[in-house]
Design a protein around this motif. Structure first.
Motif, PDB file in Angstrom:
ATOM      1  N   SER A 104       0.818  -1.208   0.000  1.00 60.09           N
ATOM      2  CA  SER A 104       0.000   0.000   0.000  1.00 60.09           C
ATOM      3  C   SER A 104       0.856   1.264   0.000  1.00 60.09           C
ATOM      4  CB  SER A 104      -0.979   0.006   1.171  1.00 60.09           C
ATOM      5  OG  SER A 104      -0.293   0.027   2.396  1.00 60.09           O
ATOM      6  N   SER A 105       2.026   1.218   0.616  1.00 65.58           N
ATOM      7  CA  SER A 105       2.871   2.409   0.623  1.00 65.58           C
ATOM      8  C   SER A 105       3.717   2.521  -0.645  1.00 65.58           C
ATOM      9  CB  SER A 105       3.775   2.438   1.861  1.00 65.58           C
ATOM     10  OG  SER A 105       4.668   1.362   1.848  1.00 65.58           O
ATOM     11  N   ALA A 106       4.147   1.382  -1.213  1.00 67.15           N
ATOM     12  CA  ALA A 106       5.027   1.413  -2.383  1.00 67.15           C
ATOM     13  C   ALA A 106       4.263   1.363  -3.705  1.00 67.15           C
ATOM     14  CB  ALA A 106       6.013   0.243  -2.327  1.00 67.15           C
ATOM     15  N   GLY A 107       3.068   0.796  -3.693  1.00 64.90           N
ATOM     16  CA  GLY A 107       2.300   0.626  -4.920  1.00 64.90           C
ATOM     17  C   GLY A 107       2.356  -0.807  -5.403  1.00 64.90           C
ATOM     18  N   PHE A 108       1.217  -1.332  -5.823  1.00 64.78           N
ATOM     19  CA  PHE A 108       1.057  -2.714  -6.252  1.00 64.78           C
ATOM     20  C   PHE A 108       0.416  -2.697  -7.628  1.00 64.78           C
ATOM     21  CE2 PHE A 108      -1.382  -6.580  -6.719  1.00 64.78           C
ATOM     22  CZ  PHE A 108      -0.572  -7.559  -6.197  1.00 64.78           C
ATOM     23  N   GLY A 109       1.072  -3.313  -8.597  1.00 59.33           N
ATOM     24  CA  GLY A 109       0.548  -3.295  -9.960  1.00 59.33           C
ATOM     25  C   GLY A 109       0.403  -4.681 -10.551  1.00 59.33           C
ATOM     26  N   LEU A 110      -0.668  -4.885 -11.276  1.00 55.78           N
ATOM     27  CA  LEU A 110      -0.898  -6.122 -12.005  1.00 55.78           C
ATOM     28  C   LEU A 110      -0.173  -6.029 -13.338  1.00 55.78           C
ATOM     29  CD1 LEU A 110      -2.356  -8.815 -12.521  1.00 55.78           C
ATOM     30  CD2 LEU A 110      -4.315  -7.473 -13.318  1.00 55.78           C
ATOM     31  N   GLU A 111       0.708  -6.967 -13.611  1.00 58.92           N
ATOM     32  CA  GLU A 111       1.475  -6.971 -14.860  1.00 58.92           C
ATOM     33  C   GLU A 111       0.917  -7.968 -15.864  1.00 58.92           C
ATOM     34  OE1 GLU A 111       3.739  -4.702 -15.406  1.00 58.92           O
ATOM     35  OE2 GLU A 111       3.642  -3.941 -13.355  1.00 58.92           O
ATOM     36  N   GLU A 112       0.636  -9.197 -15.412  1.00 55.77           N
ATOM     37  CA  GLU A 112       0.111 -10.261 -16.283  1.00 55.77           C
ATOM     38  C   GLU A 112      -0.757 -11.182 -15.454  1.00 55.77           C
ATOM     39  OE1 GLU A 112       2.711 -12.729 -18.636  1.00 55.77           O
ATOM     40  OE2 GLU A 112       4.193 -11.129 -18.719  1.00 55.77           O
ATOM     41  N   ILE A 113      -1.790 -11.714 -16.078  1.00 55.40           N
ATOM     42  CA  ILE A 113      -2.605 -12.747 -15.445  1.00 55.40           C
ATOM     43  C   ILE A 113      -3.106 -13.661 -16.552  1.00 55.40           C
ATOM     44  CG2 ILE A 113      -4.658 -11.282 -15.501  1.00 55.40           C
ATOM     45  CD1 ILE A 113      -5.542 -12.632 -12.871  1.00 55.40           C
ATOM     46  N   HIS A 114      -2.986 -14.972 -16.350  1.00 58.36           N
ATOM     47  CA  HIS A 114      -3.453 -15.906 -17.369  1.00 58.36           C
ATOM     48  C   HIS A 114      -3.690 -17.290 -16.770  1.00 58.36           C
ATOM     49  CE1 HIS A 114       0.634 -17.591 -17.659  1.00 58.36           C
ATOM     50  NE2 HIS A 114       1.023 -16.339 -17.592  1.00 58.36           N
ATOM     51  N   PRO A 115      -4.581 -18.056 -17.409  1.00 59.13           N
ATOM     52  CA  PRO A 115      -4.803 -19.432 -16.967  1.00 59.13           C
ATOM     53  C   PRO A 115      -3.528 -20.241 -17.146  1.00 59.13           C
ATOM     54  CG  PRO A 115      -6.512 -18.726 -18.510  1.00 59.13           C
ATOM     55  CD  PRO A 115      -5.440 -17.680 -18.526  1.00 59.13           C
ATOM     56  N   ALA A 116      -3.349 -21.202 -16.264  1.00 61.98           N
ATOM     57  CA  ALA A 116      -2.205 -22.112 -16.325  1.00 61.98           C
ATOM     58  C   ALA A 116      -2.737 -23.513 -16.045  1.00 61.98           C
ATOM     59  CB  ALA A 116      -1.173 -21.712 -15.277  1.00 61.98           C
ATOM     60  N   PRO A 117      -1.961 -24.534 -16.356  1.00 65.28           N
ATOM     61  CA  PRO A 117      -2.418 -25.876 -16.013  1.00 65.28           C
ATOM     62  C   PRO A 117      -2.736 -25.945 -14.514  1.00 65.28           C
ATOM     63  CG  PRO A 117      -0.477 -25.982 -17.401  1.00 65.28           C
ATOM     64  CD  PRO A 117      -0.660 -24.538 -17.013  1.00 65.28           C
ATOM     65  N   ASN A 118      -3.938 -26.329 -14.190  1.00 68.38           N
ATOM     66  CA  ASN A 118      -4.396 -26.503 -12.806  1.00 68.38           C
ATOM     67  C   ASN A 118      -4.538 -25.213 -12.010  1.00 68.38           C
ATOM     68  OD1 ASN A 118      -4.367 -29.372 -13.139  1.00 68.38           O
ATOM     69  ND2 ASN A 118      -2.156 -29.285 -12.885  1.00 68.38           N
ATOM     70  N   GLY A 119      -4.556 -24.039 -12.648  1.00 70.50           N
ATOM     71  CA  GLY A 119      -4.703 -22.828 -11.856  1.00 70.50           C
ATOM     72  C   GLY A 119      -4.554 -21.554 -12.662  1.00 70.50           C
ATOM     73  N   ILE A 120      -4.063 -20.525 -11.992  1.00 71.69           N
ATOM     74  CA  ILE A 120      -3.862 -19.203 -12.587  1.00 71.69           C
ATOM     75  C   ILE A 120      -2.449 -18.735 -12.238  1.00 71.69           C
ATOM     76  CG2 ILE A 120      -4.605 -16.770 -12.557  1.00 71.69           C
ATOM     77  CD1 ILE A 120      -6.743 -18.593 -13.728  1.00 71.69           C
ATOM     78  N   ASP A 121      -1.770 -18.157 -13.214  1.00 71.19           N
ATOM     79  CA  ASP A 121      -0.469 -17.535 -12.984  1.00 71.19           C
ATOM     80  C   ASP A 121      -0.631 -16.028 -13.083  1.00 71.19           C
ATOM     81  OD1 ASP A 121       0.768 -19.967 -12.639  1.00 71.19           O
ATOM     82  OD2 ASP A 121       1.712 -19.998 -14.612  1.00 71.19           O
ATOM     83  N   LEU A 122       0.091 -15.338 -12.219  1.00 75.62           N
ATOM     84  CA  LEU A 122       0.002 -13.894 -12.110  1.00 75.62           C
ATOM     85  C   LEU A 122       1.412 -13.326 -11.984  1.00 75.62           C
ATOM     86  CD1 LEU A 122      -1.677 -11.254 -11.193  1.00 75.62           C
ATOM     87  CD2 LEU A 122      -1.291 -12.096  -8.889  1.00 75.62           C
ATOM     88  N   GLU A 123       1.624 -12.182 -12.581  1.00 75.85           N
ATOM     89  CA  GLU A 123       2.855 -11.447 -12.331  1.00 75.85           C
ATOM     90  C   GLU A 123       2.448 -10.055 -11.877  1.00 75.85           C
ATOM     91  OE1 GLU A 123       6.712 -10.104 -14.849  1.00 75.85           O
ATOM     92  OE2 GLU A 123       6.213 -12.244 -14.878  1.00 75.85           O
ATOM     93  N   TYR A 124       3.039  -9.626 -10.756  1.00 77.79           N
ATOM     94  CA  TYR A 124       2.724  -8.298 -10.243  1.00 77.79           C
ATOM     95  C   TYR A 124       4.005  -7.553  -9.944  1.00 77.79           C
ATOM     96  CZ  TYR A 124       3.347 -10.294  -5.490  1.00 77.79           C
ATOM     97  OH  TYR A 124       3.832 -10.909  -4.362  1.00 77.79           O
ATOM     98  N   SER A 125       3.861  -6.229  -9.785  1.00 75.95           N
ATOM     99  CA  SER A 125       5.020  -5.407  -9.474  1.00 75.95           C
ATOM    100  C   SER A 125       4.758  -4.639  -8.186  1.00 75.95           C
ATOM    101  CB  SER A 125       5.322  -4.434 -10.609  1.00 75.95           C
ATOM    102  OG  SER A 125       4.241  -3.550 -10.811  1.00 75.95           O
ATOM    103  N   VAL A 126       5.833  -4.353  -7.487  1.00 77.07           N
ATOM    104  CA  VAL A 126       5.794  -3.529  -6.284  1.00 77.07           C
ATOM    105  C   VAL A 126       6.657  -2.311  -6.576  1.00 77.07           C
ATOM    106  CG1 VAL A 126       6.322  -3.417  -3.821  1.00 77.07           C
ATOM    107  CG2 VAL A 126       5.504  -5.563  -4.829  1.00 77.07           C
ATOM    108  N   ALA A 127       6.142  -1.147  -6.290  1.00 78.19           N
ATOM    109  CA  ALA A 127       6.829   0.125  -6.532  1.00 78.19           C
ATOM    110  C   ALA A 127       7.157   0.313  -8.008  1.00 78.19           C
ATOM    111  CB  ALA A 127       8.090   0.236  -5.678  1.00 78.19           C
ATOM    112  N   GLY A 128       6.376  -0.326  -8.889  1.00 80.14           N
ATOM    113  CA  GLY A 128       6.558  -0.160 -10.318  1.00 80.14           C
ATOM    114  C   GLY A 128       7.775  -0.831 -10.897  1.00 80.14           C
ATOM    115  N   ALA A 129       8.566  -1.527 -10.075  1.00 84.28           N
ATOM    116  CA  ALA A 129       9.807  -2.104 -10.579  1.00 84.28           C
ATOM    117  C   ALA A 129       9.985  -3.568 -10.184  1.00 84.28           C
ATOM    118  CB  ALA A 129      10.994  -1.291 -10.086  1.00 84.28           C
ATOM    119  N   LEU A 130       9.910  -3.867  -8.923  1.00 84.27           N
ATOM    120  CA  LEU A 130      10.140  -5.221  -8.432  1.00 84.27           C
ATOM    121  C   LEU A 130       9.025  -6.130  -8.917  1.00 84.27           C
ATOM    122  CD1 LEU A 130      11.827  -7.034  -6.545  1.00 84.27           C
ATOM    123  CD2 LEU A 130      10.259  -6.390  -4.733  1.00 84.27           C
ATOM    124  N   ARG A 131       9.370  -7.166  -9.679  1.00 78.10           N
ATOM    125  CA  ARG A 131       8.359  -8.053 -10.255  1.00 78.10           C
ATOM    126  C   ARG A 131       8.399  -9.409  -9.579  1.00 78.10           C
ATOM    127  NH1 ARG A 131       6.778  -5.989 -15.913  1.00 78.10           N
ATOM    128  NH2 ARG A 131       5.890  -8.054 -16.159  1.00 78.10           N
TER     129      ARG A 131
END
Length: 121
Positions: A63-90
């Motif tokens: 909440s202080s650094a910022g949380f961003g959704l980068e990618e989301i997609h179905p995967a075998p047996n679930g969902i894969d997600l990539e997010y970023s913190v502070a716009g950089a750390l993935r």
């Protein structure tokens, strides 16, 4: 449960992270749900109390650094997600689900990002 419902559950997870809403985030997990984090050595947290210990400080950082959704997609047996913190750390997170429609497990690990250390997942 359909893939659409799984995707919606992960979107709810993203929304809870963005808002810093620990109670909602924990409610998305099954009672025996777990997080396995491989960002700074492998650590496993299981059950609501351990998940609260894990996620509480993380949500404050998001909440202080910022949380961003980068990618989301179905995967075998679930969902894969990539997010970023502070716009950089993935961070890459893989979600698996219980028959009751809750998150049963989340595996997080650093995403491709050069030499940065993943310490926010």
């Amino acid at each position: 449960m359909s893939d659409f419902d799984h995707m919606g559950l992960v979107v709810d997870w993203v929304d809870a992270c963005r808002k810093g809403d620990l109670a909602t985030l924990l409610d998305l997990y099954a009672d025996d749900g777990e997080v396995e984090c491989s960002c700074n050595g492998t650590q496993r947290y299981r059950g609501r109390r351990e998940l609260e210990t894990y996620w509480g400080p993380k949500l404050n950082a998001f909440s202080s650094a910022g949380f961003g959704l980068e990618e989301i997609h179905p995967a075998p047996n679930g969902i894969d997600l990539e997010y970023s913190v502070a716009g950089a750390l993935r961070v890459r997170a893989s979600f698996r689900f219980s028959a009751e429609g809750k998150i049963y497990s989340t595996l997080c690990e650093p995403a491709q990002q050069g030499s940065h250390d993943c310490c926010a997942c």
